[in-house]
Design a protein around this motif. Structure first.
Motif, PDB file in Angstrom:
ATOM      1  N   TYR A   2       0.837  -1.198   0.000  1.00 35.43           N
ATOM      2  CA  TYR A   2       0.000   0.000   0.000  1.00 35.43           C
ATOM      3  C   TYR A   2       0.867   1.242   0.000  1.00 35.43           C
ATOM      4  O   TYR A   2       2.042   1.208   0.357  1.00 35.43           O
ATOM      5  CB  TYR A   2      -1.008   0.000   1.145  1.00 35.43           C
ATOM      6  CG  TYR A   2      -0.422  -0.187   2.521  1.00 35.43           C
ATOM      7  CD1 TYR A   2      -0.128   0.906   3.323  1.00 35.43           C
ATOM      8  CD2 TYR A   2      -0.165  -1.468   3.016  1.00 35.43           C
ATOM      9  CE1 TYR A   2       0.406   0.737   4.585  1.00 35.43           C
ATOM     10  CE2 TYR A   2       0.375  -1.648   4.282  1.00 35.43           C
ATOM     11  CZ  TYR A   2       0.654  -0.538   5.053  1.00 35.43           C
ATOM     12  OH  TYR A   2       1.192  -0.708   6.300  1.00 35.43           O
ATOM     13  N   LYS A   3       0.260   2.314  -0.463  1.00 33.52           N
ATOM     14  CA  LYS A   3       0.959   3.593  -0.576  1.00 33.52           C
ATOM     15  C   LYS A   3       0.268   4.603   0.305  1.00 33.52           C
ATOM     16  O   LYS A   3      -0.937   4.515   0.523  1.00 33.52           O
ATOM     17  CB  LYS A   3       0.843   4.122  -2.016  1.00 33.52           C
ATOM     18  CG  LYS A   3       1.726   3.436  -3.008  1.00 33.52           C
ATOM     19  CD  LYS A   3       1.444   4.017  -4.385  1.00 33.52           C
ATOM     20  CE  LYS A   3       2.150   3.233  -5.460  1.00 33.52           C
ATOM     21  NZ  LYS A   3       3.611   3.386  -5.416  1.00 33.52           N
ATOM     22  N   HIS A   4       1.047   5.563   0.749  1.00 32.23           N
ATOM     23  CA  HIS A   4       0.441   6.617   1.539  1.00 32.23           C
ATOM     24  C   HIS A   4       1.168   7.923   1.245  1.00 32.23           C
ATOM     25  O   HIS A   4       2.384   7.926   1.083  1.00 32.23           O
ATOM     26  CB  HIS A   4       0.539   6.272   3.026  1.00 32.23           C
ATOM     27  CG  HIS A   4      -0.182   7.250   3.875  1.00 32.23           C
ATOM     28  ND1 HIS A   4      -1.520   7.133   4.161  1.00 32.23           N
ATOM     29  CD2 HIS A   4       0.223   8.410   4.433  1.00 32.23           C
ATOM     30  CE1 HIS A   4      -1.900   8.169   4.883  1.00 32.23           C
ATOM     31  NE2 HIS A   4      -0.862   8.962   5.064  1.00 32.23           N
ATOM     32  N   GLU A   5       0.415   9.018   1.170  1.00 33.54           N
ATOM     33  CA  GLU A   5       1.043  10.336   1.033  1.00 33.54           C
ATOM     34  C   GLU A   5       0.539  11.235   2.151  1.00 33.54           C
ATOM     35  O   GLU A   5      -0.625  11.152   2.534  1.00 33.54           O
ATOM     36  CB  GLU A   5       0.675  10.973  -0.314  1.00 33.54           C
ATOM     37  CG  GLU A   5       1.429  10.363  -1.465  1.00 33.54           C
ATOM     38  CD  GLU A   5       1.347  11.196  -2.736  1.00 33.54           C
ATOM     39  OE1 GLU A   5       1.928  10.765  -3.737  1.00 33.54           O
ATOM     40  OE2 GLU A   5       0.694  12.263  -2.726  1.00 33.54           O
ATOM     41  N   HIS A   6       1.433  12.047   2.646  1.00 38.69           N
ATOM     42  CA  HIS A   6       1.039  12.973   3.705  1.00 38.69           C
ATOM     43  C   HIS A   6       1.709  14.320   3.452  1.00 38.69           C
ATOM     44  O   HIS A   6       2.894  14.356   3.097  1.00 38.69           O
ATOM     45  CB  HIS A   6       1.463  12.411   5.060  1.00 38.69           C
ATOM     46  CG  HIS A   6       1.059  13.266   6.221  1.00 38.69           C
ATOM     47  ND1 HIS A   6      -0.226  13.264   6.728  1.00 38.69           N
ATOM     48  CD2 HIS A   6       1.753  14.177   6.952  1.00 38.69           C
ATOM     49  CE1 HIS A   6      -0.292  14.133   7.744  1.00 38.69           C
ATOM     50  NE2 HIS A   6       0.895  14.700   7.897  1.00 38.69           N
TER      51      HIS A   6
ATOM     52  N   ARG B 219       6.082  10.548   1.057  1.00 35.67           N
ATOM     53  CA  ARG B 219       5.514   9.418   0.305  1.00 35.67           C
ATOM     54  C   ARG B 219       5.990   8.138   0.959  1.00 35.67           C
ATOM     55  O   ARG B 219       7.177   7.978   1.207  1.00 35.67           O
ATOM     56  CB  ARG B 219       6.024   9.423  -1.137  1.00 35.67           C
ATOM     57  CG  ARG B 219       5.398  10.452  -2.011  1.00 35.67           C
ATOM     58  CD  ARG B 219       5.546   9.995  -3.478  1.00 35.67           C
ATOM     59  NE  ARG B 219       5.039  11.016  -4.360  1.00 35.67           N
ATOM     60  CZ  ARG B 219       5.801  11.941  -4.935  1.00 35.67           C
ATOM     61  NH1 ARG B 219       7.100  11.954  -4.731  1.00 35.67           N
ATOM     62  NH2 ARG B 219       5.266  12.843  -5.719  1.00 35.67           N
ATOM     63  N   GLN B 220       5.067   7.224   1.209  1.00 34.84           N
ATOM     64  CA  GLN B 220       5.449   5.943   1.809  1.00 34.84           C
ATOM     65  C   GLN B 220       4.900   4.780   0.988  1.00 34.84           C
ATOM     66  O   GLN B 220       3.730   4.784   0.615  1.00 34.84           O
ATOM     67  CB  GLN B 220       4.898   5.843   3.237  1.00 34.84           C
ATOM     68  CG  GLN B 220       5.740   6.615   4.229  1.00 34.84           C
ATOM     69  CD  GLN B 220       5.203   6.526   5.650  1.00 34.84           C
ATOM     70  OE1 GLN B 220       4.003   6.651   5.862  1.00 34.84           O
ATOM     71  NE2 GLN B 220       6.089   6.321   6.600  1.00 34.84           N
TER      72      GLN B 220
ATOM     73  N   GLN C 283       0.014  -0.127  10.090  1.00 30.55           N
ATOM     74  CA  GLN C 283      -0.679   1.107   9.704  1.00 30.55           C
ATOM     75  C   GLN C 283      -0.961   1.983  10.921  1.00 30.55           C
ATOM     76  O   GLN C 283      -0.775   3.188  10.879  1.00 30.55           O
ATOM     77  CB  GLN C 283      -1.983   0.775   8.965  1.00 30.55           C
ATOM     78  CG  GLN C 283      -1.698   0.331   7.540  1.00 30.55           C
ATOM     79  CD  GLN C 283      -2.923  -0.211   6.837  1.00 30.55           C
ATOM     80  OE1 GLN C 283      -3.792  -0.814   7.468  1.00 30.55           O
ATOM     81  NE2 GLN C 283      -2.991  -0.014   5.536  1.00 30.55           N
TER      82      GLN C 283
ATOM     83  N   SER D 215       2.203   3.591  11.913  1.00 33.85           N
ATOM     84  CA  SER D 215       2.585   4.555  10.908  1.00 33.85           C
ATOM     85  C   SER D 215       1.836   5.879  11.130  1.00 33.85           C
ATOM     86  O   SER D 215       2.423   6.959  11.054  1.00 33.85           O
ATOM     87  CB  SER D 215       2.251   3.935   9.556  1.00 33.85           C
ATOM     88  OG  SER D 215       2.853   4.610   8.530  1.00 33.85           O
TER      89      SER D 215
END
Lengths: 88, 193
Positions: free
Chosen positions: B5-9, B133-134, B162, B165
């Motif tokens: 999975y991807k994550h943006e913050h 970006r993760q 998660q 994170s």
């Protein structure tokens, strides 16, 4: 299976704090702002690293610590044109 | 199977402040209270590359693993299982980039977790904001007979990962705020004197 029940090298906690305090200050005030005219915290790092070399028992972590020492000066003889030491 | 999975913050703080906060995430006096799964952090290698101006660092992060099913605990033999992660990072202050790869060093026979993070100035506001970006991938390597259970363990690991994170990002936000307060106090002091 490569894990231990206690935290590694707790004997080095004070030396670690001294190094991290120095590193955090250097990183926030100089390095992250592009002002890395010289490497700092060398004495703190050497003391802390020496303590880890003596007390870190977990094999995998120990290997990383010791391998890193061998490649500590890998860039001798390189063209220093991009060196941050030459940019200030 | 692999779960990815991807994550943006977006941090509404400049790059130098966010990367400073990211370093402090595991070494702050409040860390044990806020990130209670983190038991210990050591720096194993620290090198400033004179040729590129980049800082290369390797740290070990010892975390409490998610609780395992009873029979796996019996196989592994530990009551409170701890797991070592290795975090390798490269910071290039001129390009304003910070790249971090974290992998688990323990229990790799059962599970492989890899988290890649990058902190860069946000394209829309490069002086004021920072984009995190993760990319995370979690792969279970089950013994055949244990496949179904392994999948449950994997799901539990994903959930735990998660949650941690999110906690980590919130903590970085908090540290950014106090770094901001500190720097405006210092600026006010400098103007006053």
């Amino acid at each position: 299976m490569g894990f231990v029940k206690s935290s590694p090298a707790s004997q080095c906690a004070d030396l670690r704090t001294a190094y991290h305090d120095c590193f955090n200050r250097w990183f926030s005030e100089r390095f992250s702002k592009g002002k890395c005219d010289k490497e700092e915290c060398v004495a703190e790092w050497e003391k802390y690293r020496g303590c880890l070399a003596e007390n870190l028992k977990e094999k995998h972590l120990r290997n990383i610590l010791l391998e890193a020492e061998e490649s500590y000066f890998p860039n001798k003889g390189h063209d220093g044109s991009r060196s941050c030491f030459n940019h200030q | 199977m692999v779960r990815a999975y991807k994550h943006e913050h977006i941090y509404r703080h400049p790059w130098d402040r966010v990367t400073t906060a990211s370093w402090r995430k595991f070494t702050d006096p409040d860390t044990p209270a806020v990130l209670s799964h983190v038991l210990d952090v050591h720096t194993l290698s620290h090198r400033l590359d004179a040729a590129s101006g980049c800082l290369h660092t390797v740290r070990s992060i010892t975390v409490r693993s998610p609780s395992l099913p009873f029979f796996l605990r019996r196989i592994i033999g530990g009551e409170a299982v701890v797991c070592h992660c290795i975090e390798t990072s490269v910071v290039d202050p001129r390009a304003r980039s910070m790249e971090i790869v974290a992998v688990n060093a323990s229990l790799r026979g059962l599970i492989e977790v890899e988290e890649r993070s990058s902190y860069q100035p946000h394209p829309e506001n490069p002086e004021g904001w920072t984009l995190l970006r993760q990319d995370t991938s979690i792969r279970c390597k089950p013994f055949k007979a244990l496949a179904a259970v392994a999948e449950k363990v994997e799901q539990r690991c994903v959930e735990r990962f998660q949650q941690n994170s999110v906690k980590g990002r919130e903590f970085v936000e908090r540290i950014c705020k106090y770094l901001e307060a500190e720097s405006s106090a210092a600026a006010a002091g400098a103007t006053a004197s």
